[in-house]
Design a protein around this motif. Structure first.
Motif, PDB file in Angstrom:
ATOM      1  N   PHE A 177     -20.692  -4.059  11.578  1.00  0.00           N
ATOM      2  CA  PHE A 177     -19.389  -4.021  12.247  1.00  0.00           C
ATOM      3  C   PHE A 177     -18.283  -4.483  11.298  1.00  0.00           C
ATOM      4  O   PHE A 177     -17.157  -3.966  11.360  1.00  0.00           O
ATOM      5  N   ALA A 178     -18.572  -5.453  10.448  1.00  0.00           N
ATOM      6  CA  ALA A 178     -17.555  -5.936   9.519  1.00  0.00           C
ATOM      7  C   ALA A 178     -17.149  -4.843   8.542  1.00  0.00           C
ATOM      8  O   ALA A 178     -15.961  -4.680   8.230  1.00  0.00           O
ATOM      9  N   GLN A 179     -18.117  -4.093   8.034  1.00  0.00           N
ATOM     10  CA  GLN A 179     -17.798  -3.013   7.111  1.00  0.00           C
ATOM     11  C   GLN A 179     -16.972  -1.929   7.785  1.00  0.00           C
ATOM     12  O   GLN A 179     -16.019  -1.394   7.209  1.00  0.00           O
ATOM     13  N   GLN A 180     -17.313  -1.613   9.041  1.00  0.00           N
ATOM     14  CA  GLN A 180     -16.645  -0.511   9.734  1.00  0.00           C
ATOM     15  C   GLN A 180     -15.249  -0.888  10.220  1.00  0.00           C
ATOM     16  O   GLN A 180     -14.293  -0.117  10.076  1.00  0.00           O
ATOM     17  N   HIS A 181     -15.121  -2.057  10.811  1.00  0.00           N
ATOM     18  CA  HIS A 181     -13.871  -2.401  11.495  1.00  0.00           C
ATOM     19  C   HIS A 181     -13.017  -3.416  10.738  1.00  0.00           C
ATOM     20  O   HIS A 181     -11.862  -3.633  11.145  1.00  0.00           O
ATOM     21  N   LEU A 182     -13.550  -4.038   9.682  1.00  0.00           N
ATOM     22  CA  LEU A 182     -12.787  -5.089   9.007  1.00  0.00           C
ATOM     23  C   LEU A 182     -12.518  -4.725   7.551  1.00  0.00           C
ATOM     24  O   LEU A 182     -11.354  -4.633   7.132  1.00  0.00           O
ATOM     25  N   LEU A 183     -13.568  -4.531   6.760  1.00  0.00           N
ATOM     26  CA  LEU A 183     -13.389  -4.315   5.331  1.00  0.00           C
ATOM     27  C   LEU A 183     -12.804  -2.944   5.022  1.00  0.00           C
ATOM     28  O   LEU A 183     -11.939  -2.820   4.143  1.00  0.00           O
ATOM     29  N   THR A 184     -13.256  -1.916   5.738  1.00  0.00           N
ATOM     30  CA  THR A 184     -12.715  -0.573   5.477  1.00  0.00           C
ATOM     31  C   THR A 184     -11.234  -0.479   5.784  1.00  0.00           C
ATOM     32  O   THR A 184     -10.458   0.027   4.958  1.00  0.00           O
ATOM     33  N   PRO A 185     -10.748  -0.953   6.959  1.00  0.00           N
ATOM     34  CA  PRO A 185      -9.284  -0.927   7.170  1.00  0.00           C
ATOM     35  C   PRO A 185      -8.526  -1.805   6.178  1.00  0.00           C
ATOM     36  O   PRO A 185      -7.411  -1.469   5.775  1.00  0.00           O
ATOM     37  N   LEU A 186      -9.122  -2.929   5.796  1.00  0.00           N
ATOM     38  CA  LEU A 186      -8.421  -3.826   4.879  1.00  0.00           C
ATOM     39  C   LEU A 186      -8.224  -3.167   3.517  1.00  0.00           C
ATOM     40  O   LEU A 186      -7.158  -3.291   2.907  1.00  0.00           O
ATOM     41  N   LEU A 187      -9.251  -2.463   3.038  1.00  0.00           N
ATOM     42  CA  LEU A 187      -9.183  -1.833   1.718  1.00  0.00           C
ATOM     43  C   LEU A 187      -8.698  -0.390   1.780  1.00  0.00           C
ATOM     44  O   LEU A 187      -8.783   0.328   0.772  1.00  0.00           O
ATOM     45  N   ALA A 188      -8.199   0.042   2.940  1.00  0.00           N
ATOM     46  CA  ALA A 188      -7.805   1.436   3.114  1.00  0.00           C
ATOM     47  C   ALA A 188      -6.761   1.894   2.103  1.00  0.00           C
ATOM     48  O   ALA A 188      -6.881   2.998   1.550  1.00  0.00           O
ATOM     49  N   PRO A 189      -5.687   1.121   1.811  1.00  0.00           N
ATOM     50  CA  PRO A 189      -4.723   1.615   0.808  1.00  0.00           C
ATOM     51  C   PRO A 189      -5.354   1.863  -0.566  1.00  0.00           C
ATOM     52  O   PRO A 189      -5.022   2.857  -1.224  1.00  0.00           O
ATOM     53  N   LEU A 190      -6.274   1.004  -0.997  1.00  0.00           N
ATOM     54  CA  LEU A 190      -6.930   1.219  -2.283  1.00  0.00           C
ATOM     55  C   LEU A 190      -7.856   2.432  -2.231  1.00  0.00           C
ATOM     56  O   LEU A 190      -7.936   3.208  -3.196  1.00  0.00           O
ATOM     57  N   HIS A 191      -8.562   2.593  -1.094  1.00  0.00           N
ATOM     58  CA  HIS A 191      -9.422   3.781  -0.955  1.00  0.00           C
ATOM     59  C   HIS A 191      -8.580   5.048  -0.940  1.00  0.00           C
ATOM     60  O   HIS A 191      -9.018   6.097  -1.454  1.00  0.00           O
ATOM     61  N   ARG A 192      -7.400   4.989  -0.363  1.00  0.00           N
ATOM     62  CA  ARG A 192      -6.522   6.162  -0.348  1.00  0.00           C
ATOM     63  C   ARG A 192      -6.081   6.528  -1.752  1.00  0.00           C
ATOM     64  O   ARG A 192      -5.971   7.711  -2.096  1.00  0.00           O
ATOM     65  N   CYS A 193      -5.836   5.527  -2.575  1.00  0.00           N
ATOM     66  CA  CYS A 193      -5.491   5.811  -3.973  1.00  0.00           C
ATOM     67  C   CYS A 193      -6.641   6.510  -4.684  1.00  0.00           C
ATOM     68  O   CYS A 193      -6.444   7.492  -5.407  1.00  0.00           O
ATOM     69  N   THR A 194      -7.849   6.006  -4.477  1.00  0.00           N
ATOM     70  CA  THR A 194      -9.024   6.616  -5.117  1.00  0.00           C
ATOM     71  C   THR A 194      -9.273   8.014  -4.583  1.00  0.00           C
ATOM     72  O   THR A 194      -9.550   8.949  -5.341  1.00  0.00           O
ATOM     73  N   VAL A 244       1.193   5.903  -1.722  1.00  0.00           N
ATOM     74  CA  VAL A 244       0.880   4.650  -1.041  1.00  0.00           C
ATOM     75  C   VAL A 244       2.069   3.734  -1.293  1.00  0.00           C
ATOM     76  O   VAL A 244       2.401   3.433  -2.448  1.00  0.00           O
ATOM     77  N   GLU A 245       2.707   3.314  -0.216  1.00  0.00           N
ATOM     78  CA  GLU A 245       3.950   2.564  -0.335  1.00  0.00           C
ATOM     79  C   GLU A 245       3.700   1.165  -0.887  1.00  0.00           C
ATOM     80  O   GLU A 245       2.573   0.651  -0.873  1.00  0.00           O
ATOM     81  N   GLU A 246       4.789   0.558  -1.317  1.00  0.00           N
ATOM     82  CA  GLU A 246       4.703  -0.761  -1.938  1.00  0.00           C
ATOM     83  C   GLU A 246       4.187  -1.810  -0.966  1.00  0.00           C
ATOM     84  O   GLU A 246       3.339  -2.634  -1.320  1.00  0.00           O
ATOM     85  N   TRP A 247       4.677  -1.780   0.276  1.00  0.00           N
ATOM     86  CA  TRP A 247       4.274  -2.814   1.226  1.00  0.00           C
ATOM     87  C   TRP A 247       2.796  -2.702   1.562  1.00  0.00           C
ATOM     88  O   TRP A 247       2.131  -3.721   1.821  1.00  0.00           O
TER      89      TRP A 247
END
Length: 1088
Positions: A395-412, A424-427
């Motif tokens: 659950f942590a990977q699905q609902h916590l870590l993935t949303p938290l790292l989403a901007p970096l994953h979007r860059c990749t 990916v915006e500055e904020w």
């Protein structure tokens, strides 16, 4: 009218008269008598006093509409409560009517008199402080006599635990008489809820009695009853449903942290066993803090609903933490709240839906700006995230870590999929990096899911770090800390793999596509957006190569921060081992690699073959580049901080030297670089073995050297190397029992015998053969010692080219008396080399001449005029290596022969260079260099400054009027250095010096000259110190005013800073003058 109603309420709730109180025999009887007396007095006033006529009318209307009113009850307390309820309803009806009238028909006269400066009219439901106090007393009587006594045991906080008076009130209630207990509780609760419909009354009700109202609603709507209890409560199903709806509505209206806090109080503490041996009358009640099971379940369900609603997590945190100040107890509360958030409630339908609602709210806790709130919320969020990762990793990977790292994953993802418009915006990046820093670095609880999640975005964070190193950004520090945290806490194999990836040796070096890049943000962060395509291939290639070089430099800066870690050394040794294996594989490939038969292959196969070979060469070049940057950027104490790493380094050197021994030409003949490398390795082994008190662990770690040393002793073409390798192998194999006396000398001889065909090889030979320096100060070789520095593995070559020292007589070590410096050259040879066009040769010759002058060499003393002319000529050289050496030489000459040398230098400083060969176009630069010489000479004068410095002061004062600003600034700088050493000799010059400095400070247009003038005052005060008031007594006030003028009026910030520093020096001087240090001493005076 409002005042009349409140007056009636005051009559009903006023304290007992003293005559009545004295006639009673106990507190309970006194309280009952007071209740009856006050009720009777109220009824009498309502019927007889004309001022209460309107109150009586409204009361009768309320009584007629109240179906709950019971006029024939025998319970005096309930009669009193009924009167309170009637008056409160009367007040609520009156205020509602007045407020409705006020809102519908505003007063015309008030509208005419109203101006913008006037405050708005108060609505009629606003009560004064005294009126609120009367109303609060009535509500307290209603709750104490009409609500709390009818709550079931364990429901709410009992009156007996609130105050001693509460225990008296609880025994006054008569339960067996009409109306029933349930009807009484329902009546009181409904009236309080009706009062709460008016905002002014709701504040009084809920700020003091919210928990009691919630407890009553919970009991009325949810308490299960046995058959024998139904008659006592007399509540219908519809009434119970209405109470449940009222509870739901109440919980939705009130501020959620307060609701949660009250629910936690209702839920009570942990279950306790029933009280044993309690006093009579209280044994039937539950133990303090224990709530009934149905209430605990109900509160748990309601708390779960509060938690899962929007902003529920924040409400729970605020309710539990309250206004904490961040002390130790608050940290424990934070951890407790985190455990509550991680645990899925039993009432929840599914764990997935619970974590889907809660995890985003946990991340929102990291984004508060208020310092105290942010610190507590961050602690809760970090602890909850770490606990969830350990207990619920899926659950942590699905609902916590993935949303938290989403901007970096979007860059990749944008880089991999080639979205040219992805942004990916500055904020988003700032928030993501800050959250990662708070959870990973601040939380500092490494676990496999956290390390794996961070590993996926580590290359992108490193790319962002490299970008922030090119400009000013607040993301630089968190990115660096995140990278260092990962490299410090992950396993060594994973860290080495990550370093290989970041350096470009494994996988893609940069996860960012060529058409995407980081750009500076408006708030000091970074944005991820597309870039304009580069049409020029050369520019694109240059940008790519410079980017790779910059990434390597940033990686080296990261490794330099890992000072207490073995990771940089392990990475360095792994690359060396790979280089050795590639060297061996390269020889085999050259032997076994057939020529490409292009005729039998398709174009695609030929291209694949050529690309494969090019890729291998590219990998080898990249490896060499990484090794070169590591050696240049990192100190040896970072690369080889343990003795085992030093041994591994030597093993890699010797193995690489053994690679080409089977070829026809050995390394000593065909490759001088490899020969010198081998000699350095031999010398390093000899130095390690010469250390005192080597332990068994040291010899065990060096046992890996036996095989390459045996190979060298058998296959190397040089006999000296063979013998040295054999001796070193014997010493290691016997753990020092066999130690030949000429071991170190043989190593030095072997190194000195290597060919040196050019200047670079000669310099390297000199560095590699200085082992006697370490012999003079031998170092031990414990298992945890740092790697020996370069100064510990060098041996100076003697003038004849052989080893400098004699054979050791005590355990293979020298006596330590040999001179590590090279032999002195002839004076005439140095004069010739000082005119050599080669810059290094000339600079070294100038340094040697300076040393001769310093040591009073007879030839240098006789030829001091030649030496002076030589230094003056080289002073005009363009290369800094040359003219700095000349400056040092002139300063040494001025210190040794001050009278005539200073006179010549002062003339050159005033009028420019006087040599016939001088370049008049560079006269200004030469004068400034002479000024540097004079400044160094002033510093070296010491106690002779008052005698030798008078001519210098005059020249420097004249220089302050020079037409060039650089000469004026140089003169002032030299003047400051000299004046702080003149002490009392400065007295006759004080007026002239003060006038000069004051005039320059106020009239000089160039900022750098004003700075220098203010700095002279600073140096002057610093040099005189406690003697300032004696030497500068006549001009001290003028200097002070000049400094204050600079602070107030000078536009240059640097000049203002210098003035502030000077004022601080003057302030310290005056403090010591006015308040001298008290010394406990005795003075003995001998009278004549």
């Amino acid at each position: 009218m409002t005042s009349a109603i409140l007056s009636a309420i005051h009559t009903l709730t006023k304290p007992l008269e003293s005559s009545v109180r004295d006639a009673q025999s106990s507190q309970q009887e006194a309280l009952l008598a007071a209740l009856r007396a006050n009720r009777a007095l109220l009824l009498e006033q309502l019927h007889t006093d004309s001022s209460f006529e309107e109150v009586r009318r409204l009361r009768e209307e309320v009584t007629a509409a109240a179906d709950w009113f019971c006029s024939d009850t025998e319970d005096a307390t309930w009669c009193f409560v009924q009167e309170c309820l009637l008056l409160l309803l009367t007040l609520a009806r009156h205020l509602s009517a007045e407020l409705e009238c006020f809102q519908q028909t505003p007063s015309p006269s008030a509208a005419k008199l109203h101006t913008p400066e006037m405050a708005p009219l108060l609505p009629p439901d606003v009560l004064s402080v005294s009126q609120q106090k009367m109303l609060g007393a009535a509500l307290q009587f209603v709750v104490s006599l009409g609500l709390c006594p009818y709550l079931a045991p364990g429901v709410g906080v009992p009156l007996s635990r609130r105050s001693a008076f509460g225990a008296v009130v609880g025994n006054l209630v008569c339960v067996g008489v009409a109306p029933a207990v349930g009807r009484r509780l329902l009546t009181t609760t409904n009236v309080l809820l009706r009062l709460a419909e008016l905002s002014s009354l709701a504040t009084l009700v809920f700020t003091r009695h919210l928990g009691d109202v919630m407890a009553a609603l919970c009991q009325l709507g949810h308490q299960p009853h046995r058959a024998e209890e139904e008659k006592m409560w007399e509540l219908s199903a519809e009434e119970r449903r209405t109470c449940r709806e009222a509870l739901k509505s109440l919980l939705g209206k009130v501020y959620q942290p307060i609701v949660i806090k009250e629910l936690l109080i209702l839920q009570g503490g942990p279950k306790q066993s029933a009280a044993v041996g309690s006093s009579s009358g209280s044994s039937s009640r539950a133990a303090p803090g224990s709530a009934p099971a149905w209430l605990r379940r109900l509160c748990g369900q309601l708390l779960s609903e509060r938690l899962m609603q929007p902003h529920g997590v924040q409400a729970v945190v605020r309710a539990i933490l309250g206004g904490g100040m961040g002390d130790e107890s608050d940290w424990r509360k934070c951890d407790g709240v985190a455990r509550i958030l991680v645990t899925c409630p039993q009432q929840c339908a599914s764990a997935d839906s619970y974590y889907r609602e809660v995890c985003p709210q946990i991340l929102d806790l990291l984004h508060f700006k208020d310092k105290l709130t942010a610190r507590q919320f961050q602690r809760v969020a970090t602890s909850a995230a770490l606990s969830m990762v350990q207990e619920k990793p899926g659950f942590a990977q699905q609902h916590l870590l993935t949303p938290l790292l989403a901007p970096l994953h979007r860059c990749t993802a944008a880089s991999n999929e080639g979205h040219s418009q992805a942004t990916v915006e500055e904020w988003e990046l700032t928030t993501c990096i800050d959250d990662v820093y708070k959870i990973w670095v601040v939380g500092n609880s490494p676990s496999a899911p956290l390390l794996k999640a961070l590993e996926q975005v580590l290359p992108l964070i490193f790319t962002l770090f490299c970008f922030t190193k090119q400009n000013v950004s607040h993301l630089r520090a968190p990115c660096q800390e995140i990278l260092l945290w990962y490299l410090s806490h992950t396993e060594t194999s994973a860290a080495l793999s990550a370093l290989r990836q970041l350096s470009g040796l494994q996988g893609p070096e940069d996860t960012v596509a060529a058409d995407l890049l980081f750009t500076p943000g408006s708030d000091g962060g970074a944005r991820f957006c597309s870039r304009e395509s580069c049409s020029d291939e050369d520019d694109a290639l240059y940008e790519k190569l410079s980017g790779e070089q910059w990434r390597l430099e940033c990686l080296m800066q990261l490794l330099a921060e890992l000072k207490d870690s073995d990771l940089p050394g392990d990475f360095f040794l792994e690359l060396l081992q790979e280089l050795t294996s590639w060297a061996a594989a390269g020889d085999e490939e050259r032997e076994d690699e057939p020529e490409l038969d292009v005729s039998a292959m398709t174009l695609l196969e030929v291209e694949q073959q050529l690309l494969g070979r090019a890729a291998k060469r590219g990998q080898r070049l990249a490896l060499l580049q990484v090794l070169a940057v590591m050696v240049e950027s990192l100190h040896h104490s970072v690369l080889l901080r343990k003795s085992t790493q030093v041994v591994d380094f030597i093993v890699s050197l010797l193995q690489r030297a053994c690679v080409g021994l089977d070829q026809a030409t050995g390394p000593s003949v065909g490759n001088p670089v490899e020969s010198q490398t081998l000699s350095m390795g031999m010398g390093l082994v000899a130095t390690l073995l010469s250390g005192p008190q080597l332990s068994a662990e040291d010899y065990s770690s060096m046992s890996r050297l036996l095989l390459p040393l045996e190979t060298l002793s058998q296959k190397h073409s040089d006999v000296v190397i063979q013998e040295l390798a054999s001796n070193l192998r014997a010493v290691i194999a016997t753990h020092g029992a066999y130690r030949p006396e000429n071991l170190t000398s043989a190593a030095a001889a072997a190194a000195a015998a290597q060919p040196s065909t050019n200047a670079a090889s000669r310099k390297k030979q000199k560095m590699q053969t200085e082992a006697e320096n370490s012999q003079s100060s031998p170092h031990s070789f414990p298992s945890d010692s740092n790697a020996p520095s370069n100064s510990q593995i060098r041996q100076p070559a003697s003038s004849s080219g052989s080893a400098a020292g004699t054979g050791p007589k005590d355990g293979g070590r020298t006596s330590g008396t040999s001179d590590p410096c090279p032999p002195a050259k002839a004076f005439s040879e140095c004069l010739l080399e000082a005119c050599d066009p080669d810059v290094p040769t000339r600079a070294v010759a100038l340094r040697v001449l300076t040393q001769m002058v310093l040591n009073r060499n007879p030839e240098a003393v006789q030829a001091q005029e030649k030496v002076l002319m030589l230094f003056l000529e080289n002073l005009e050289h363009e290369d800094s290596f040359i003219y700095l050496s000349a400056i040092q030489g002139l300063a040494t000459l001025a210190d040794s022969y001050p009278e005539r040398i200073l006179e010549r230098l002062l003339k050159d400083f005033q009028h420019g260079p006087s040599l016939p060969t001088s370049n008049k176009e560079r006269s200004l630069e030469t004068r400034l260099k002479v000024g540097e010489v004079l400044m160094r000479a002033s510093r070296a004068m010491g106690e002779l400054a008052p005698h030798l410095g008078r001519p210098l002061v005059g020249v420097f004062l004249q220089g302050t009027r020079d037409s060039d600003q650089s000469v004026r600034a140089s003169s002032l700088s030299n003047l400051g250095e000299l004046c702080q050493r003149l002490d009392y000799a400065l007295g006759p010059l004080a007026q002239e010096l003060s006038s000069c400095l004051t005039a320059l400070i106020k009239t000089e247009k160039k900022a750098e000259v004003r700075r220098a003038a203010v700095h002279v005052i600073t140096l002057l005060l610093r040099g005189l110190s406690d003697r300032t008031t004696q030497v500068l007594s006549d001009v001290l006030l003028d200097l002070y005013r000049a400094l204050k003028w600079v602070v107030r009026s000078d536009p240059d910030d640097v000049a203002v800073l210098h003035a502030q520093l000077a004022l601080e020096e003057l302030d310290d001087v005056m403090k010591r003058f006015i308040f001298p240090e008290q010394k406990l001493e005795k003075k003995i005076v001998v009278l004549p």
